[in-house]
Design a protein around this motif. Structure first.
Motif, PDB file in Angstrom:
ATOM      1  N   GLU A  64      18.420 -22.667   5.520  1.00 40.87           N
ATOM      2  CA  GLU A  64      16.965 -22.800   5.705  1.00 40.87           C
ATOM      3  C   GLU A  64      16.390 -23.807   4.700  1.00 40.87           C
ATOM      4  O   GLU A  64      15.528 -24.617   5.041  1.00 40.87           O
ATOM      5  CB  GLU A  64      16.283 -21.442   5.520  1.00 40.87           C
ATOM      6  CG  GLU A  64      16.535 -20.491   6.670  1.00 40.87           C
ATOM      7  CD  GLU A  64      15.785 -19.178   6.529  1.00 40.87           C
ATOM      8  OE1 GLU A  64      15.796 -18.401   7.488  1.00 40.87           O
ATOM      9  OE2 GLU A  64      15.172 -18.922   5.466  1.00 40.87           O
ATOM     10  N   THR A  65      16.876 -23.747   3.458  1.00 41.74           N
ATOM     11  CA  THR A  65      16.374 -24.689   2.445  1.00 41.74           C
ATOM     12  C   THR A  65      16.724 -26.124   2.853  1.00 41.74           C
ATOM     13  O   THR A  65      15.904 -27.041   2.696  1.00 41.74           O
ATOM     14  CB  THR A  65      16.966 -24.345   1.053  1.00 41.74           C
ATOM     15  OG1 THR A  65      16.784 -22.959   0.821  1.00 41.74           O
ATOM     16  CG2 THR A  65      16.289 -25.133  -0.058  1.00 41.74           C
ATOM     17  N   SER A  70      15.020 -31.296   5.069  1.00 48.24           N
ATOM     18  CA  SER A  70      15.402 -32.328   6.054  1.00 48.24           C
ATOM     19  C   SER A  70      14.943 -31.895   7.434  1.00 48.24           C
ATOM     20  O   SER A  70      15.764 -31.603   8.317  1.00 48.24           O
ATOM     21  CB  SER A  70      16.927 -32.481   6.083  1.00 48.24           C
ATOM     22  OG  SER A  70      17.407 -32.968   4.893  1.00 48.24           O
ATOM     23  N   PRO A  71      13.628 -31.840   7.659  1.00 48.30           N
ATOM     24  CA  PRO A  71      13.130 -31.246   8.902  1.00 48.30           C
ATOM     25  C   PRO A  71      13.594 -31.955  10.175  1.00 48.30           C
ATOM     26  O   PRO A  71      13.667 -31.333  11.233  1.00 48.30           O
ATOM     27  CB  PRO A  71      11.602 -31.318   8.746  1.00 48.30           C
ATOM     28  CG  PRO A  71      11.321 -32.181   7.566  1.00 48.30           C
ATOM     29  CD  PRO A  71      12.560 -32.287   6.752  1.00 48.30           C
ATOM     30  N   ASN A 112      17.102 -17.952  -3.585  1.00 44.95           N
ATOM     31  CA  ASN A 112      17.721 -16.894  -2.770  1.00 44.95           C
ATOM     32  C   ASN A 112      16.634 -16.015  -2.134  1.00 44.95           C
ATOM     33  O   ASN A 112      16.505 -14.823  -2.420  1.00 44.95           O
ATOM     34  CB  ASN A 112      18.640 -16.009  -3.627  1.00 44.95           C
ATOM     35  CG  ASN A 112      19.828 -16.755  -4.194  1.00 44.95           C
ATOM     36  OD1 ASN A 112      19.695 -17.890  -4.610  1.00 44.95           O
ATOM     37  ND2 ASN A 112      20.979 -16.116  -4.231  1.00 44.95           N
ATOM     38  N   THR A 113      15.814 -16.641  -1.300  1.00 47.09           N
ATOM     39  CA  THR A 113      14.763 -15.958  -0.539  1.00 47.09           C
ATOM     40  C   THR A 113      14.731 -16.622   0.838  1.00 47.09           C
ATOM     41  O   THR A 113      15.116 -17.795   0.972  1.00 47.09           O
ATOM     42  CB  THR A 113      13.372 -16.169  -1.195  1.00 47.09           C
ATOM     43  OG1 THR A 113      13.282 -17.526  -1.664  1.00 47.09           O
ATOM     44  CG2 THR A 113      13.106 -15.230  -2.340  1.00 47.09           C
ATOM     45  N   THR A 114      14.205 -15.902   1.831  1.00 40.82           N
ATOM     46  CA  THR A 114      14.113 -16.514   3.168  1.00 40.82           C
ATOM     47  C   THR A 114      12.992 -17.547   3.180  1.00 40.82           C
ATOM     48  O   THR A 114      12.119 -17.545   2.295  1.00 40.82           O
ATOM     49  CB  THR A 114      13.781 -15.445   4.232  1.00 40.82           C
ATOM     50  OG1 THR A 114      12.488 -14.906   3.922  1.00 40.82           O
ATOM     51  CG2 THR A 114      14.803 -14.326   4.263  1.00 40.82           C
ATOM     52  N   ALA A 115      13.000 -18.405   4.198  1.00 38.38           N
ATOM     53  CA  ALA A 115      11.931 -19.419   4.324  1.00 38.38           C
ATOM     54  C   ALA A 115      10.589 -18.701   4.449  1.00 38.38           C
ATOM     55  O   ALA A 115       9.587 -19.137   3.863  1.00 38.38           O
ATOM     56  CB  ALA A 115      12.199 -20.289   5.542  1.00 38.38           C
ATOM     57  N   GLU A 116      10.557 -17.603   5.184  1.00 43.85           N
ATOM     58  CA  GLU A 116       9.287 -16.875   5.372  1.00 43.85           C
ATOM     59  C   GLU A 116       8.754 -16.375   4.032  1.00 43.85           C
ATOM     60  O   GLU A 116       7.562 -16.469   3.739  1.00 43.85           O
ATOM     61  CB  GLU A 116       9.500 -15.723   6.345  1.00 43.85           C
ATOM     62  CG  GLU A 116       8.190 -15.314   6.976  1.00 43.85           C
ATOM     63  CD  GLU A 116       8.174 -13.896   7.493  1.00 43.85           C
ATOM     64  OE1 GLU A 116       9.252 -13.371   7.826  1.00 43.85           O
ATOM     65  OE2 GLU A 116       7.071 -13.323   7.525  1.00 43.85           O
ATOM     66  N   ALA A 288       6.617 -23.430   3.361  1.00 44.01           N
ATOM     67  CA  ALA A 288       7.789 -23.191   2.499  1.00 44.01           C
ATOM     68  C   ALA A 288       8.182 -24.452   1.741  1.00 44.01           C
ATOM     69  O   ALA A 288       8.831 -24.387   0.693  1.00 44.01           O
ATOM     70  CB  ALA A 288       8.964 -22.688   3.336  1.00 44.01           C
ATOM     71  N   TYR A 289       7.783 -25.611   2.279  1.00 45.00           N
ATOM     72  CA  TYR A 289       8.127 -26.887   1.623  1.00 45.00           C
ATOM     73  C   TYR A 289       7.426 -27.016   0.265  1.00 45.00           C
ATOM     74  O   TYR A 289       8.002 -27.536  -0.690  1.00 45.00           O
ATOM     75  CB  TYR A 289       7.742 -28.053   2.550  1.00 45.00           C
ATOM     76  CG  TYR A 289       7.988 -29.411   1.939  1.00 45.00           C
ATOM     77  CD1 TYR A 289       9.282 -29.884   1.728  1.00 45.00           C
ATOM     78  CD2 TYR A 289       6.921 -30.226   1.551  1.00 45.00           C
ATOM     79  CE1 TYR A 289       9.512 -31.120   1.147  1.00 45.00           C
ATOM     80  CE2 TYR A 289       7.142 -31.469   0.975  1.00 45.00           C
ATOM     81  CZ  TYR A 289       8.440 -31.912   0.774  1.00 45.00           C
ATOM     82  OH  TYR A 289       8.670 -33.135   0.204  1.00 45.00           O
ATOM     83  N   LEU A 290       6.170 -26.508   0.186  1.00 39.93           N
ATOM     84  CA  LEU A 290       5.368 -26.687  -1.037  1.00 39.93           C
ATOM     85  C   LEU A 290       6.056 -26.176  -2.302  1.00 39.93           C
ATOM     86  O   LEU A 290       6.203 -26.924  -3.269  1.00 39.93           O
ATOM     87  CB  LEU A 290       4.002 -26.007  -0.870  1.00 39.93           C
ATOM     88  CG  LEU A 290       2.970 -26.825  -0.113  1.00 39.93           C
ATOM     89  CD1 LEU A 290       1.711 -25.988   0.120  1.00 39.93           C
ATOM     90  CD2 LEU A 290       2.613 -28.087  -0.896  1.00 39.93           C
ATOM     91  N   PRO A 291       6.504 -24.892  -2.351  1.00 36.82           N
ATOM     92  CA  PRO A 291       7.175 -24.433  -3.569  1.00 36.82           C
ATOM     93  C   PRO A 291       8.474 -25.184  -3.866  1.00 36.82           C
ATOM     94  O   PRO A 291       8.798 -25.409  -5.040  1.00 36.82           O
ATOM     95  CB  PRO A 291       7.456 -22.945  -3.299  1.00 36.82           C
ATOM     96  CG  PRO A 291       7.271 -22.738  -1.849  1.00 36.82           C
ATOM     97  CD  PRO A 291       6.330 -23.789  -1.374  1.00 36.82           C
TER      98      PRO A 291
END
Ligand code: 13P
Ligand code: SF4
Length: 300
Positions: A64-65, A70-71, A112-116, A288-291
């Motif tokens: 996910e990261t 790399s969207p 180590n967290t989900t994108a959500e 999620a991109y911001l952090p």
């Protein structure tokens, strides 16, 4: 008849794909990869690659990261059900609830967290840069999720008001002082190197604390010939390859079972059929991109 490896190499060329693998994957998987590294190194590679397809051999938050960074690329997970146990210990809703109690806290999410989950956080960090990220944040009050051990370590080193979460990695949580003492008795000349997901009392006995890649660099540079390595045992393959003539000892059962789900066969299947694609909706990607971007800005 082509071997699995030959077929994977052929598909890599045909599809302009790159294979990234985490240090905890099995030796056969690491040997097929274009790049093997820690969470930070892998996310940097994912951001920099000009491949059309990223085959991500790691647990799902890592894929996910890569997608967040790399969207436009297709990110494929050979084993989409390979999840990180710690990442499932912290949901976006749980953070929203706790934030009501600490409205002025800056939320720092371990990668180590989900994108959500990342969508409701302010900064991301990895084990390689957690202390640096926390130190550079102007706010003194930090809600650090989800790893309580890494949070305690950062709290001690930064002196900041860190509000801890109760998440942990089952692999690192199971490393005990008794095991470390036993290994020290067996290998009295060895240095102890530890991942910061280990418990604080274990970290306090270590000669070096760092991400999986930092551990590798430390062992390469050290004059010592023996090391007690307090992290997942997949690191043994990389350490042995990078440090000829040196010996590495791990605690019993230091295995991340989900990392070990990935095999050359599952890589081949996912490359042939292009299965296991990481799909995130536009809003999640944007938030999620911001952090993640704030973390990379701090590193520059
Ligand atoms: P690194 O980023 O240090 O490789 O750690 C990732 C991880 O999942 C450790 O358990
Ligand atoms: Fe998650 Fe622990 Fe596995 Fe790392 S070793 S991926 S933190 S479960």
């Amino acid at each position: 008849m082509q071997s699995v490896k030959e077929r994977i190499l052929e598909l890599k060329k045909q599809k302009n794909a790159v294979i990234l693998a985490h240090n905890y994957t099995s030796p056969e998987v690491q040997d097929l990869a274009d790049f093997v590294g820690d969470s930070l190194g892998l996310s940097q590679k994912a951001a920099a690659t000009d491949a059309d397809i990223i085959v991500f051999c790691g647990v799902s938050f890592m894929g996910e990261t890569a997608k967040i960074l790399s969207p436009k690329k297709k990110v494929l997970l050979p084993e989409p059900e390979a999840k990180c146990a710690m990442a499932s210990m912290c949901s976006a809703d749980q953070i929203r609830q706790v934030k009501q109690k600490y409205p002025n806290a800056t939320v720092v999410a371990y990668v180590n967290t989900t994108a959500e989950t990342k969508t409701v956080t302010d900064y991301c960090c990895t084990s390689a840069n957690a202390l640096n990220v926390v130190k550079q944040i102007p706010n003194d009050q930090i809600l650090f999720v989800p790893d309580t051990n890494l949070g305690k370590y950062v709290k001690e080193k930064s002196g900041k008001d860190i509000i801890l979460w109760s998440g942990f990695c089952p692999v690192h949580q199971c490393v005990t002082l008794r095991q470390v003492e036993e290994l020290r008795k067996q290998h009295p000349g060895a240095e102890v190197v530890a991942h910061p997901e280990c418990r604080l009392e274990v970290l306090e006995t270590a000669d070096f604390i760092g991400s999986t890649e930092a551990i590798l660099k430390y062992c390469q540079k050290s004059d010592k010939k023996e090391f007690i390595v307090l992290t997942e045992s997949g690191m043994g393959h990389r350490l042995e390859g990078a440090c000829p003539g040196k010996s590495f000892y791990f605690t019993a059962q230091s295995l991340c079972m989900t990392m070990k789900m990935i095999s050359p066969e599952s890589i081949l299947e996912c490359m042939e059929k292009e299965t296991g694609e990481v799909v995130l909706d536009a809003e999640t990607m944007e938030k999620a991109y911001l952090p993640v971007k704030r973390m990379t800005d701090i590193l520059e």
